[in-house]
Design a protein around this motif. Structure first.
Motif, PDB file in Angstrom:
ATOM      1  N   LEU A   1       0.515  -1.183   0.275  1.00 33.41           N
ATOM      2  CA  LEU A   1      -0.201   0.338  -0.098  1.00 33.41           C
ATOM      3  C   LEU A   1       0.629   1.292   0.166  1.00 33.41           C
ATOM      4  O   LEU A   1       2.147   1.332   0.208  1.00 33.41           O
ATOM      5  N   ASN A   2       0.605   2.053  -1.341  1.00 30.11           N
ATOM      6  CA  ASN A   2       1.462   3.829  -1.103  1.00 30.11           C
ATOM      7  C   ASN A   2       0.173   4.683  -0.146  1.00 30.11           C
ATOM      8  O   ASN A   2      -0.854   4.789  -1.139  1.00 30.11           O
ATOM      9  N   TRP A   3       0.247   5.319   0.638  1.00 32.97           N
ATOM     10  CA  TRP A   3      -1.279   6.182   1.289  1.00 32.97           C
ATOM     11  C   TRP A   3      -0.306   7.590   0.870  1.00 32.97           C
ATOM     12  O   TRP A   3      -0.995   8.784   1.281  1.00 32.97           O
ATOM     13  N   LYS A   4       1.019   7.852  -0.705  1.00 38.51           N
ATOM     14  CA  LYS A   4       0.916   9.316  -0.831  1.00 38.51           C
ATOM     15  C   LYS A   4      -0.684  10.220  -1.390  1.00 38.51           C
ATOM     16  O   LYS A   4      -0.688  11.181  -0.937  1.00 38.51           O
ATOM     17  N   PHE A   5      -1.035   9.333  -2.237  1.00 36.19           N
ATOM     18  CA  PHE A   5      -2.294  10.227  -2.880  1.00 36.19           C
ATOM     19  C   PHE A   5      -3.369   9.834  -1.983  1.00 36.19           C
ATOM     20  O   PHE A   5      -3.910  11.114  -2.253  1.00 36.19           O
ATOM     21  N   PHE A   6      -3.395   9.517  -1.063  1.00 34.74           N
ATOM     22  CA  PHE A   6      -4.998   9.296   0.213  1.00 34.74           C
ATOM     23  C   PHE A   6      -3.890  10.543   1.235  1.00 34.74           C
ATOM     24  O   PHE A   6      -5.235  11.240   1.262  1.00 34.74           O
ATOM     25  N   GLU A   7      -2.955  10.293   1.467  1.00 30.51           N
ATOM     26  CA  GLU A   7      -2.339  11.299   2.464  1.00 30.51           C
ATOM     27  C   GLU A   7      -2.881  13.147   1.464  1.00 30.51           C
ATOM     28  O   GLU A   7      -3.305  14.154   2.395  1.00 30.51           O
TER      29      GLU A   7
ATOM     30  N   PHE B   1      -5.602  13.882  -0.328  1.00 27.43           N
ATOM     31  CA  PHE B   1      -6.810  14.082  -0.764  1.00 27.43           C
ATOM     32  C   PHE B   1      -7.131  14.209   0.778  1.00 27.43           C
ATOM     33  O   PHE B   1      -8.085  15.153   1.473  1.00 27.43           O
ATOM     34  N   ALA B   2      -7.097  13.628   1.841  1.00 30.57           N
ATOM     35  CA  ALA B   2      -7.127  13.904   3.436  1.00 30.57           C
ATOM     36  C   ALA B   2      -6.724  15.255   3.555  1.00 30.57           C
ATOM     37  O   ALA B   2      -8.153  15.938   4.274  1.00 30.57           O
ATOM     38  N   ARG B   3      -5.619  15.964   3.098  1.00 31.00           N
ATOM     39  CA  ARG B   3      -5.691  16.849   3.315  1.00 31.00           C
ATOM     40  C   ARG B   3      -6.440  18.307   2.746  1.00 31.00           C
ATOM     41  O   ARG B   3      -7.112  19.517   3.142  1.00 31.00           O
ATOM     42  N   GLU B   4      -6.391  17.684   1.476  1.00 24.34           N
ATOM     43  CA  GLU B   4      -7.756  18.822   0.500  1.00 24.34           C
ATOM     44  C   GLU B   4      -8.662  19.387   1.952  1.00 24.34           C
ATOM     45  O   GLU B   4      -9.201  19.940   1.429  1.00 24.34           O
ATOM     46  N   LYS B   5      -9.765  17.763   1.622  1.00 28.66           N
ATOM     47  CA  LYS B   5     -10.687  17.534   2.340  1.00 28.66           C
ATOM     48  C   LYS B   5     -10.200  18.490   4.497  1.00 28.66           C
ATOM     49  O   LYS B   5     -11.949  18.490   4.716  1.00 28.66           O
TER      50      LYS B   5
ATOM     51  N   LEU C   1      -9.012  18.146   6.587  1.00 33.81           N
ATOM     52  CA  LEU C   1      -8.372  16.073   7.771  1.00 33.81           C
ATOM     53  C   LEU C   1      -7.055  16.451   8.160  1.00 33.81           C
ATOM     54  O   LEU C   1      -6.221  16.352   8.193  1.00 33.81           O
ATOM     55  N   GLU C   2      -7.436  16.622   9.392  1.00 28.35           N
ATOM     56  CA  GLU C   2      -5.514  16.884  10.429  1.00 28.35           C
ATOM     57  C   GLU C   2      -6.041  16.017  11.370  1.00 28.35           C
ATOM     58  O   GLU C   2      -7.071  15.677  11.853  1.00 28.35           O
ATOM     59  N   ALA C   3      -4.415  15.797  12.355  1.00 24.73           N
ATOM     60  CA  ALA C   3      -4.594  15.148  13.311  1.00 24.73           C
ATOM     61  C   ALA C   3      -5.784  14.099  13.606  1.00 24.73           C
ATOM     62  O   ALA C   3      -5.988  12.766  12.663  1.00 24.73           O
ATOM     63  N   GLU C   4      -6.383  14.048  14.614  1.00 19.62           N
ATOM     64  CA  GLU C   4      -7.687  13.226  14.985  1.00 19.62           C
ATOM     65  C   GLU C   4      -8.178  12.810  13.925  1.00 19.62           C
ATOM     66  O   GLU C   4      -8.683  11.374  14.294  1.00 19.62           O
ATOM     67  N   MET C   5      -8.743  13.625  13.033  1.00 20.02           N
ATOM     68  CA  MET C   5      -9.877  13.173  12.141  1.00 20.02           C
ATOM     69  C   MET C   5      -8.922  12.797  10.589  1.00 20.02           C
ATOM     70  O   MET C   5      -9.093  11.276  10.084  1.00 20.02           O
ATOM     71  N   PHE C   6      -7.524  13.156  10.183  1.00 16.72           N
ATOM     72  CA  PHE C   6      -6.623  12.523   9.973  1.00 16.72           C
ATOM     73  C   PHE C   6      -6.741  11.270  10.085  1.00 16.72           C
ATOM     74  O   PHE C   6      -6.895   9.891   9.271  1.00 16.72           O
ATOM     75  N   GLY C   7      -5.926  10.869  11.161  1.00 20.61           N
ATOM     76  CA  GLY C   7      -5.865   9.227  11.316  1.00 20.61           C
ATOM     77  C   GLY C   7      -7.330   8.687  11.760  1.00 20.61           C
ATOM     78  O   GLY C   7      -7.440   7.264  10.699  1.00 20.61           O
ATOM     79  N   GLN C   8      -8.509   8.429  12.174  1.00 21.58           N
ATOM     80  CA  GLN C   8      -9.557   8.541  12.187  1.00 21.58           C
ATOM     81  C   GLN C   8     -10.026   7.674  10.849  1.00 21.58           C
ATOM     82  O   GLN C   8     -10.461   6.766  10.437  1.00 21.58           O
ATOM     83  N   PHE C   9     -10.336   8.760   9.624  1.00 21.18           N
ATOM     84  CA  PHE C   9     -10.199   8.263   8.287  1.00 21.18           C
ATOM     85  C   PHE C   9      -9.345   7.170   7.319  1.00 21.18           C
ATOM     86  O   PHE C   9      -9.589   6.354   7.256  1.00 21.18           O
ATOM     87  N   LYS C  10      -8.095   7.204   7.997  1.00 21.39           N
ATOM     88  CA  LYS C  10      -7.038   6.420   7.530  1.00 21.39           C
ATOM     89  C   LYS C  10      -7.786   5.681   7.587  1.00 21.39           C
ATOM     90  O   LYS C  10      -7.801   4.366   7.108  1.00 21.39           O
ATOM     91  N   GLU C  11      -8.388   5.422   9.518  1.00 21.54           N
ATOM     92  CA  GLU C  11      -8.215   4.077   9.613  1.00 21.54           C
ATOM     93  C   GLU C  11      -9.471   3.569   8.818  1.00 21.54           C
ATOM     94  O   GLU C  11      -9.058   2.282   8.974  1.00 21.54           O
ATOM     95  N   GLN C  12     -10.313   3.913   9.288  1.00 20.72           N
ATOM     96  CA  GLN C  12     -11.690   3.704   8.429  1.00 20.72           C
ATOM     97  C   GLN C  12     -11.142   2.757   7.149  1.00 20.72           C
ATOM     98  O   GLN C  12     -11.864   2.411   6.647  1.00 20.72           O
TER      99      GLN C  12
END
Length: 536
Positions: free
Chosen positions: A469-475, A477-481, A483-494
């Motif tokens: 798994l390569n998380w670069k594209f996901f990261e 995407f999440a930053r554009e939305k 999402l930081e800190a705890e919310m970033f972590g929650q979304f990543k685990e989902q």
């Protein structure tokens, strides 16, 4: 001569100064044909002279102990302990524990000295104390546990007077350092004939005094799926478990919550109310999930009435009733025997059990080993509960494969990495439990092994999938939305759960990420609403 080349070299030098005798386990094991790593010897040379000589010869001696100081030498895994004595072999023998450990061998001549007839005890496979048994145990209470270990390891009978003294003085172990007791119990757990050792400890009264959670399993009748009571089942599970301290101890403790949760099937009807004790129906306390939603509603509760806490019912199912029945309680005729949530209760009791010993000394990882023990006990039923239909023969390849991946992930993922060893340990404990006296276990073993094979394949898949798994594209995407800190972590685990279980999902698939993000937003909004205080 007994010993490794290093030990023999030191002993030859010492025996040139004064008579030196090998004593204890090394002589015993040599006569029985077993290897022995450690060597205990005695000599009349004063300890300070021994230290001086060894230092002059280029060794690094260590003086250990206060009451009975010993000079110890170490080289790799080799150990040599040297003690001083008066030169009176019989007097020295009488302060030792058992006659089979009081046989001397002269280092220089190889001659055997046997002042207490230990050779005859070896020949007759008899374990007896050196001199008065009560006095020997009073000198060091740990000898009571050593008695069990030696008797089982060598298949020896215990002399009646020695056994009676051990039973009489079992309370002496209260005065022994917890570290020493734990170390001795760990050695007992590793014995090949562990089932016999547990039986002797029980007969000795050890469990009743020191681990009552095990003692009360004796005679505890289980459900129709078992052929043995809870104690005999536990002994079988320990025997079936691989010989590691972690798994043997997990097997020993896995069902200690059954006494607390033993129940019979019942029904009760009435209004659920809140009290200082929690939730109640009529005179019964209720244990279960989501009871608050039924508050002030007339219901029918189907559950198990606890044997040992008869005012408590563990809930299986609840449903509303329109009319009040004529009776408020009824035991089910020939109802099922239940141990609902016993694994959770066992895990709770393990935490209390750990405070009475020092298992972090002998478990791999120390305190993290204790956490692994707690985890294994608390999750030992998860395999059976997850794959109940498969164990009954209802196997569907794709469904079972996905279920195996979820199971392996839930067990092995610790939030940072995937731990396949934890999954393997749980599978070993599950199999040991499965074969511990359940009806038709042998006939259905092929089903269990098929399920476990699927879980092991899932572990291989998950480790490889995680590596790729390569998380670069996901990261990005999440930053554009935002999402930081705890919310970033929650979304990543989902998202991680989705992409780990099924390789049709991709971290570079924008449509997939948008869909997951919308789902996350809805879930987070719902969670925030639930956290808001309600206006009265």
């Amino acid at each position: 001569m007994i010993g490794t080349p290093f030990q023999q070299e030191v002993l030859r030098k010492l025996s040139g100064l004064s008579p030196v005798y090998i004593i204890g386990g090394a002589v015993r094991d040599s006569l029985l044909g077993f290897p022995s790593k450690d060597l205990d010897v005695v000599t009349v040379l004063p300890l300070d002279q021994i230290v001086t000589k060894l230092s002059n010869w280029g060794y690094k001696p260590h003086t250990i102990g206060v009451h009975q100081p010993t000079v110890s030498l170490f080289q790799g895994k080799d150990r040599l302990d040297i003690a001083t004595f008066s030169g009176d072999l019989e007097k020295d023998a009488l302060r030792r524990d058992f006659t089979i450990n009081a046989i001397f061998q002269d280092v220089k001549t190889g001659e055997i000295k046997d002042p207490l007839c230990g050779l005859q005890a070896l020949k007759e496979k008899r374990l007896e104390s050196c001199g008065g048994a009560e006095e020997r145990f009073q000198e060091d209470g740990i000898r009571i546990l050593r008695l069990i270990r030696f008797a089982v390891r060598y298949g020896f009978d215990i002399a009646p007077n020695t056994w009676q003294a051990a039973v009489k003085q079992i309370s002496l172990l209260k005065g022994v350092a917890l570290e020493r007791v734990t170390e001795e119990l760990a050695k007992i757990l590793m014995l090949e004939e562990i089932e016999n050792a547990l039986g002797l400890l029980d007969d000795l009264g050890y469990f009743k005094m020191y681990i009552p959670e095990l003692a009360r399993l004796k005679g505890l009748i289980q459900n129709q799926y078992h052929t043995k009571d809870a104690w005999d089942h536990t002994r079988r599970v320990v025997k079936n478990a691989p010989s590691t301290v972690l798994l043997r101890l997990a097997a020993l403790l896995h069902d200690i919550g059954k006494w607390e949760t033993a129940s019979r099937e019942c029904f009760t009807w009435g209004e659920i109310k809140a009290s200082a004790r929690g939730y109640t129906v009529n005179e019964f306390n209720l244990i279960g999930k989501n009871l608050k939603r039924w508050l002030h509603i007339n219901v029918e509760v189907h559950g198990g009435k606890l044997d040992n806490y008869p005012d408590t019912i563990v809930v299986k199912r609840i449903k509303p009733v329109q009319t009040s029945p004529e009776k408020h309680f009824e035991m089910v005729l020939n109802g099922k025997r239940h141990f609902l949530q016993h694994e959770r209760e066992s895990a709770r009791l393990v935490k209390e059990f750990l405070t009475r010993f020092r298992w972090s000394m002998v478990l791999p990882g120390g305190t993290s080993g204790e956490r692994e023990l707690h985890f294994l006990v608390g999750h030992h039923m998860q395999g059976t509960l997850t794959f109940m239909s498969e164990l009954k023969g209802e196997i569907h390849s794709l469904k079972t494969r996905l279920k195996a991946r979820r199971f392996a992930w839930e067990i092995g993922w610790d939030g940072q990495s995937f731990n396949s060893e934890r999954v393997e340990n749980l599978l070993d404990l599950w199999k040991a439990d499965f074969l511990g006296g359940k009806q038709d276990a042998e006939d259905n073993l092929y089903r269990l092994e098929g399920i476990q094979s699927e879980i092991r394949s899932a572990c291989t898949f998950l480790k490889e999938r995680s590596r790729l798994l390569n998380w670069k594209f996901f990261e990005g995407f999440a930053r554009e939305k935002g999402l930081e800190a705890e919310m970033f972590g929650q979304f990543k685990e989902q998202v991680r759960k989705r992409v780990m279980f099924d390789d049709k999902y991709s971290l570079t698939d924008l449509r997939f990420l948008e869909k997951e993000y919308n789902f996350y937003c809805k879930s987070e909004s719902s969670a925030r609403n639930n956290r808001k205080p309600r206006l009265k």
